[in-house]
Design a protein around this motif. Structure first.
Motif, PDB file in Angstrom:
ATOM      1  N   THR A 177       1.092  -1.073   0.067  1.00  0.00           N
ATOM      2  CA  THR A 177      -0.049   0.083  -0.056  1.00  0.00           C
ATOM      3  C   THR A 177       0.731   1.321  -0.072  1.00  0.00           C
ATOM      4  O   THR A 177       0.675   1.983  -0.941  1.00  0.00           O
ATOM      5  CB  THR A 177      -0.871   0.080   1.301  1.00  0.00           C
ATOM      6  N   VAL A 178       1.907   1.280   0.887  1.00  0.00           N
ATOM      7  CA  VAL A 178       2.825   2.590   1.116  1.00  0.00           C
ATOM      8  C   VAL A 178       3.385   2.717  -0.571  1.00  0.00           C
ATOM      9  O   VAL A 178       3.323   4.051  -0.965  1.00  0.00           O
ATOM     10  CB  VAL A 178       3.795   2.366   2.233  1.00  0.00           C
ATOM     11  N   LEU A 179       3.844   1.602  -1.111  1.00  0.00           N
ATOM     12  CA  LEU A 179       4.623   2.057  -2.305  1.00  0.00           C
ATOM     13  C   LEU A 179       3.768   2.338  -3.419  1.00  0.00           C
ATOM     14  O   LEU A 179       4.209   3.213  -4.220  1.00  0.00           O
ATOM     15  CB  LEU A 179       5.705   0.520  -2.434  1.00  0.00           C
ATOM     16  N   VAL A 180       2.741   1.384  -3.535  1.00  0.00           N
ATOM     17  CA  VAL A 180       1.677   1.781  -4.643  1.00  0.00           C
ATOM     18  C   VAL A 180       1.218   3.269  -4.324  1.00  0.00           C
ATOM     19  O   VAL A 180       1.215   3.970  -5.558  1.00  0.00           O
ATOM     20  CB  VAL A 180       0.734   0.726  -4.640  1.00  0.00           C
ATOM     21  N   THR A 181       0.837   3.846  -3.168  1.00  0.00           N
ATOM     22  CA  THR A 181       0.131   5.044  -2.897  1.00  0.00           C
ATOM     23  C   THR A 181       1.323   5.904  -3.333  1.00  0.00           C
ATOM     24  O   THR A 181       0.907   6.866  -4.334  1.00  0.00           O
ATOM     25  CB  THR A 181      -0.439   5.138  -1.779  1.00  0.00           C
ATOM     26  N   ALA A 182       2.361   5.987  -2.813  1.00  0.00           N
ATOM     27  CA  ALA A 182       3.438   6.846  -3.279  1.00  0.00           C
ATOM     28  C   ALA A 182       3.591   6.909  -4.658  1.00  0.00           C
ATOM     29  O   ALA A 182       3.928   8.048  -5.191  1.00  0.00           O
ATOM     30  CB  ALA A 182       4.841   6.561  -2.475  1.00  0.00           C
ATOM     31  N   GLY A 183       3.914   5.651  -5.258  1.00  0.00           N
ATOM     32  CA  GLY A 183       4.224   5.731  -6.804  1.00  0.00           C
ATOM     33  C   GLY A 183       2.985   6.568  -7.714  1.00  0.00           C
ATOM     34  O   GLY A 183       3.200   6.974  -8.353  1.00  0.00           O
ATOM     35  N   ARG A 184       1.668   5.832  -7.244  1.00  0.00           N
ATOM     36  CA  ARG A 184       0.738   6.437  -8.073  1.00  0.00           C
ATOM     37  C   ARG A 184       0.610   7.990  -7.896  1.00  0.00           C
ATOM     38  O   ARG A 184       0.440   8.602  -8.738  1.00  0.00           O
ATOM     39  CB  ARG A 184      -0.471   5.815  -7.494  1.00  0.00           C
ATOM     40  N   VAL A 185       0.659   8.580  -6.554  1.00  0.00           N
ATOM     41  CA  VAL A 185       0.671  10.109  -6.345  1.00  0.00           C
ATOM     42  C   VAL A 185       1.656  10.510  -7.434  1.00  0.00           C
ATOM     43  O   VAL A 185       1.208  11.761  -7.935  1.00  0.00           O
ATOM     44  CB  VAL A 185       0.594  10.174  -4.947  1.00  0.00           C
ATOM     45  N   LEU A 186       2.895  10.202  -7.283  1.00  0.00           N
ATOM     46  CA  LEU A 186       4.079  10.869  -7.950  1.00  0.00           C
ATOM     47  C   LEU A 186       4.010  10.768  -9.475  1.00  0.00           C
ATOM     48  O   LEU A 186       3.829  11.752 -10.067  1.00  0.00           O
ATOM     49  CB  LEU A 186       5.323  10.347  -7.416  1.00  0.00           C
ATOM     50  N   PHE A 187       3.736   9.450  -9.821  1.00  0.00           N
ATOM     51  CA  PHE A 187       3.961   9.196 -11.333  1.00  0.00           C
ATOM     52  C   PHE A 187       2.451   9.806 -12.095  1.00  0.00           C
ATOM     53  O   PHE A 187       2.332  10.457 -13.164  1.00  0.00           O
ATOM     54  CB  PHE A 187       3.805   7.788 -11.751  1.00  0.00           C
ATOM     55  N   ASP A 188       1.439   9.687 -11.553  1.00  0.00           N
ATOM     56  CA  ASP A 188       0.015  10.101 -12.117  1.00  0.00           C
ATOM     57  C   ASP A 188      -0.012  11.422 -12.153  1.00  0.00           C
ATOM     58  O   ASP A 188      -0.489  11.906 -12.980  1.00  0.00           O
ATOM     59  CB  ASP A 188      -1.200   9.570 -11.212  1.00  0.00           C
ATOM     60  N   SER A 189       0.372  12.335 -11.170  1.00  0.00           N
ATOM     61  CA  SER A 189       0.487  13.491 -11.094  1.00  0.00           C
ATOM     62  C   SER A 189       1.191  14.114 -12.115  1.00  0.00           C
ATOM     63  O   SER A 189       1.037  15.062 -12.862  1.00  0.00           O
ATOM     64  CB  SER A 189       0.723  14.218  -9.671  1.00  0.00           C
ATOM     65  N   MET A 190       2.578  13.640 -12.134  1.00  0.00           N
ATOM     66  CA  MET A 190       3.732  13.915 -13.359  1.00  0.00           C
ATOM     67  C   MET A 190       2.987  13.979 -14.548  1.00  0.00           C
ATOM     68  O   MET A 190       3.131  14.766 -15.472  1.00  0.00           O
ATOM     69  CB  MET A 190       4.938  12.967 -12.996  1.00  0.00           C
ATOM     70  N   ALA A 191       2.453  12.586 -14.973  1.00  0.00           N
ATOM     71  CA  ALA A 191       1.985  12.437 -16.028  1.00  0.00           C
ATOM     72  C   ALA A 191       0.593  13.436 -16.596  1.00  0.00           C
ATOM     73  O   ALA A 191       0.643  13.880 -17.472  1.00  0.00           O
ATOM     74  CB  ALA A 191       1.555  11.149 -16.431  1.00  0.00           C
ATOM     75  N   GLY A 192      -0.231  13.425 -15.707  1.00  0.00           N
ATOM     76  CA  GLY A 192      -1.484  14.219 -15.458  1.00  0.00           C
ATOM     77  C   GLY A 192      -0.792  15.838 -16.046  1.00  0.00           C
ATOM     78  O   GLY A 192      -1.465  16.611 -16.787  1.00  0.00           O
ATOM     79  N   TYR A 193       0.237  16.322 -15.352  1.00  0.00           N
ATOM     80  CA  TYR A 193       0.684  17.607 -15.537  1.00  0.00           C
ATOM     81  C   TYR A 193       1.284  17.619 -16.908  1.00  0.00           C
ATOM     82  O   TYR A 193       0.691  18.705 -17.441  1.00  0.00           O
ATOM     83  CB  TYR A 193       1.857  17.811 -14.437  1.00  0.00           C
ATOM     84  N   ALA A 194       2.038  16.641 -17.374  1.00  0.00           N
ATOM     85  CA  ALA A 194       2.717  16.769 -18.775  1.00  0.00           C
ATOM     86  C   ALA A 194       1.507  16.626 -19.728  1.00  0.00           C
ATOM     87  O   ALA A 194       1.398  17.713 -20.926  1.00  0.00           O
ATOM     88  CB  ALA A 194       3.327  15.647 -19.033  1.00  0.00           C
ATOM     89  N   LEU A 195       0.426  16.220 -19.529  1.00  0.00           N
ATOM     90  CA  LEU A 195      -0.763  16.091 -20.379  1.00  0.00           C
ATOM     91  C   LEU A 195      -1.554  17.200 -20.739  1.00  0.00           C
ATOM     92  O   LEU A 195      -2.308  17.586 -21.599  1.00  0.00           O
ATOM     93  CB  LEU A 195      -1.617  14.718 -20.204  1.00  0.00           C
ATOM     94  N   SER A 196      -1.663  17.962 -19.458  1.00  0.00           N
ATOM     95  CA  SER A 196      -2.354  19.237 -19.374  1.00  0.00           C
ATOM     96  C   SER A 196      -1.486  20.431 -19.673  1.00  0.00           C
ATOM     97  O   SER A 196      -1.966  21.393 -20.466  1.00  0.00           O
ATOM     98  CB  SER A 196      -2.914  19.275 -17.895  1.00  0.00           C
ATOM     99  N   ARG A 197      -0.171  20.425 -19.329  1.00  0.00           N
ATOM    100  CA  ARG A 197       0.727  21.911 -19.354  1.00  0.00           C
ATOM    101  C   ARG A 197       1.801  21.727 -20.419  1.00  0.00           C
ATOM    102  O   ARG A 197       2.192  22.658 -20.930  1.00  0.00           O
ATOM    103  CB  ARG A 197       1.329  22.127 -18.173  1.00  0.00           C
TER     104      ARG A 197
END
Lengths: 361, 295
Positions: free
Chosen positions: B96-116
């Motif tokens: 849970t700790v690793l998956v949550t950390a990974g998702r929060v970081l990677f998803d927000s990075m990708a979401g940022y790139a796709l938007s900005r």
């Protein structure tokens, strides 16, 4: 971490520094950064979502038995044999697959309409400003966030032979069925109660026509109740979001025109919620065809295969029977079924809404 | 103009008061009875589970309805903690700790790139994500196993964790969030000469707290409750998570019905962290409406 990032920013973008000054450019620093930012997600999804589908497509037309690599030279191409065994060739594989489709079809048929109606009812009930509104929402939504494993364990207890539900039925003077032992469908049980018995005859996918209409077994009925219990909270929230976007003025206008509450609901609210209903039904269809966790935890397909589902069959054929090709083929057929239902439902619900555009998700 | 506005407001108030009177076809009492009745049905299974987890096997089998144990006992919990439960819990926490950390970081990075970040191929990446989201998870059971096995990470922590480290839906949530906020602050940082990574880390992420919390909740809940991924990526009992361990416990003596307290205790224990998270963040979790639900 911060310093690593800052350093990375310094090194990777040094050559493109002048480009930024000119603003965002596709080829500039943002271009490189765009790919760097999306790289982790692309690698993970590519490796564990796209590549697997390609591999499974090969396995579904191969003779792989689970030993060694599916790409080794001993594994043979068998064409559509795995698909034929499920769809065209009478035998155990076909009747198991037919049974799983029958079971899951009943599940979908009963869960989707009821969960949609229940979630709409809940949303309407908690939409008004009333004391304790938050507490009610919490109570209705809580089952949606708990683990399917935990809920299945609880329902196994509630519906066990000496469980809570049967005890209550006993108090009321009835006799509860053996929820997880009775193998006849509920329609069949009702028919037998009025003296109609199973006729012999041919059918479809290794099941007689009577088998198809025999209904879900009591065990499947438990899973149906459980699905409604666990998903209605989520869909309630979707409806709630939509209800709160319906401008109060529209409702007020209807009141001015003298419409009562029921009329307002049927002729104003419900039509305006159609896009949401579309979303809820679509998500419901996609979700219900994937019944797996609960079966794995609760029944392993039993009793007598009456809770077998395509998703569980795909798993058990592969991991237990080592018929990997057939298991993969079931997964692809299931995928096709889900796509087909989504498209059909789209056509059915779209037809009657030519005017309104979706204004929200 | 002003007069018309006043008139509308007065008319609105009149209608509203009329609505208040005719609000419900059931009446206030009927509405409350319905609300409370349904709430009881929704809460009842959890209460039954909790109550029976403190009973003896015999008591749970004989009095399944009673919410008060005849003899209150924590035997079920003791047995769980003496057996493999601590191991399952450890594994679940690691995942849970690793998956949550990974998702929060990677998803927000990708979401940022796709938007900005306007990069070549962005539209293709976006279309690919939409396509990936349309694939039903259960269909991927066997395929995932094949890749995990092929990569040589079957029955290891990487095999359990890596496939869950990013999810398309999370990227979507973050992208939609960035689309909804103005880029002006970032622009200011850009003019000040901050690079992309610095802008993202020190300007964008701190501003995105609300979206990040949403993503955190979703990722935590998804990884804590995940079962199929654990089934296809591991077999050794050493790597059992709470879900897989409890699932095995449940199917152990299905028909006997005598071992229910220990199963219900496991179910109760694995529900607690999610329940805590839920109650801490319940406003945010249920606030699909952007503030319209204030009481």
């Amino acid at each position: 971490m911060e310093t690593v990032m800052a350093r990375a920013a310094g090194t990777t973008s040094a050559p493109a520094r002048s480009a930024t000054r000119r603003g965002p450019g596709i080829r500039g620093r943002d271009g490189v950064a765009g790919w760097l930012f999306t790289a982790p997600v692309l690698v993970i999804l590519g490796l564990f979502l796209v590549l697997p589908i390609a591999m499974a497509a090969w396995v579904s037309v191969s003779s792989w038995s689970g030993l060694g690599s599916p790409f080794s030279s001993t594994v043979k191409f068998v064409g559509g044999a795995n698909y034929a065994a499920l769809l065209a060739k009478p035998g155990l594989a076909q009747s198991d697959f037919g049974t799983s489709l029958r079971n899951n079809a009943w599940y979908v048929l009963l869960v989707v309409p009821v969960q949609t109606a229940v979630s709409l009812l809940l949303a309407v009930l908690v939409n008004r400003r009333i004391a304790g509104q938050g507490a009610f929402r919490t109570a209705y939504y809580f089952p949606s966030v708990t683990s399917s494993v935990a809920i299945t364990v609880i329902f196994l207890f509630l519906f066990s032979a000496s469980g809570t539900v049967n005890a209550v039925i006993g108090w009321l003077g009835g006799t509860g069925p053996g929820w997880f032992t009775e193998t006849r469908g509920v329609v069949q049980l009702l028919l037998q109660a009025v003296g109609v018995h199973a006729p012999a005859g041919n059918g479809f996918l290794g099941l007689t026509w009577f088998d198809w209409v025999a209904g879900p077994s009591p065990a499947m009925l438990v899973f149906i109740v459980m699905a409604i219990f666990t998903t209605s909270g989520t869909f309630m929230l979707i409806y709630l979001a939509a209800l709160q976007q319906i401008a109060e003025e529209i409702d007020e206008a209807a009141v001015m025109d003298g419409a009562g509450p029921w009329k307002r609901f049927w002729y104003v609210t419900l039509p305006m919620l159609r896009p949401t209903t579309f979303t809820v039904v679509t998500l419901g269809l996609i979700g219900t065809w994937q019944l797996f966790d609960q079966i794995y935890v609760g029944s392993k397909g039993g009793p007598a295969n009456t809770t077998l589902t395509p998703a569980y069959l795909s798993y058990s054929q592969s991991f237990i029977n080592n018929a990997w090709g057939r298991g993969a083929a079931i997964a692809f057929i299931l995928f096709a079924i889900i796509v087909l239902f989504t498209v059909l439902q789209r056509l059915a619900l779209r037809e009657r809404t030519p005017r309104r555009r979706r204004s929200h998700g | 103009m002003a007069e018309a506005a006043v008139q509308t407001r007065v008319a609105g108030a009149r209608v509203r008061s009329r609505m208040r009177r005719r609000r419900s076809p059931l009446g206030v009492t009927g509405r409350y009875a319905l609300l409370v009745g349904i709430a009881l049905v929704y809460v009842f299974p959890f209460v039954v589970s909790l109550a029976n987890s403190f009973k003896t096997d015999q008591d749970a089998a004989n009095n399944p309805v009673s919410l008060v144990p005849k003899t209150f006992t924590t035997a079920a919990y003791q047995r769980l903690f003496q057996s493999d439960l601590p191991l399952w819990l450890t594994n679940t926490v690691i995942v849970t700790v690793l998956v949550t950390a990974g998702r929060v970081l990677f998803d927000s990075m990708a979401g940022y790139a796709l938007s900005r970040l306007p990069f070549r191929g962005r539209n293709a990446v976006f279309a690919g994500l939409v396509a990936v989201m349309a694939v039903p998870g259960v269909v991927l059971l066997i395929p995932k196993f094949l890749v995990i096995k092929q990569l040589g990470i079957y029955d290891t922590y990487p095999g359990m964790i890596l496939p869950m480290l990013a999810d398309a839906a999370g990227v979507f949530i973050m992208r939609n969030f960035f689309e909804s906020v103005s880029p002006s602050v970032e622009e200011a940082a850009r003019i000040d000469g901050a690079g992309v990574f610095r802008r993202f880390w020190s300007v964008v992420l701190p501003m995105s707290r609300s979206a990040l919390i949403t993503l955190f909740i979703l990722s935590f809940q998804a990884s804590w409750n995940e079962l199929p991924q654990m089934i296809v990526s591991t077999q050794s009992p050493r790597l059992f998570t709470l879900t897989k361990g409890t699932a095995q416990l449940a199917s152990g003596a299905l028909s006997a019905g005598s071992q229910f307290p220990i199963k219900l205790a496991a179910a109760t224990l694995m529900t607690i962290p999610v329940a805590v998270l839920f109650f801490v963040f319940q406003r945010r979790m249920m606030n699909t409406t952007g503030g319209a639900t204030k009481e």
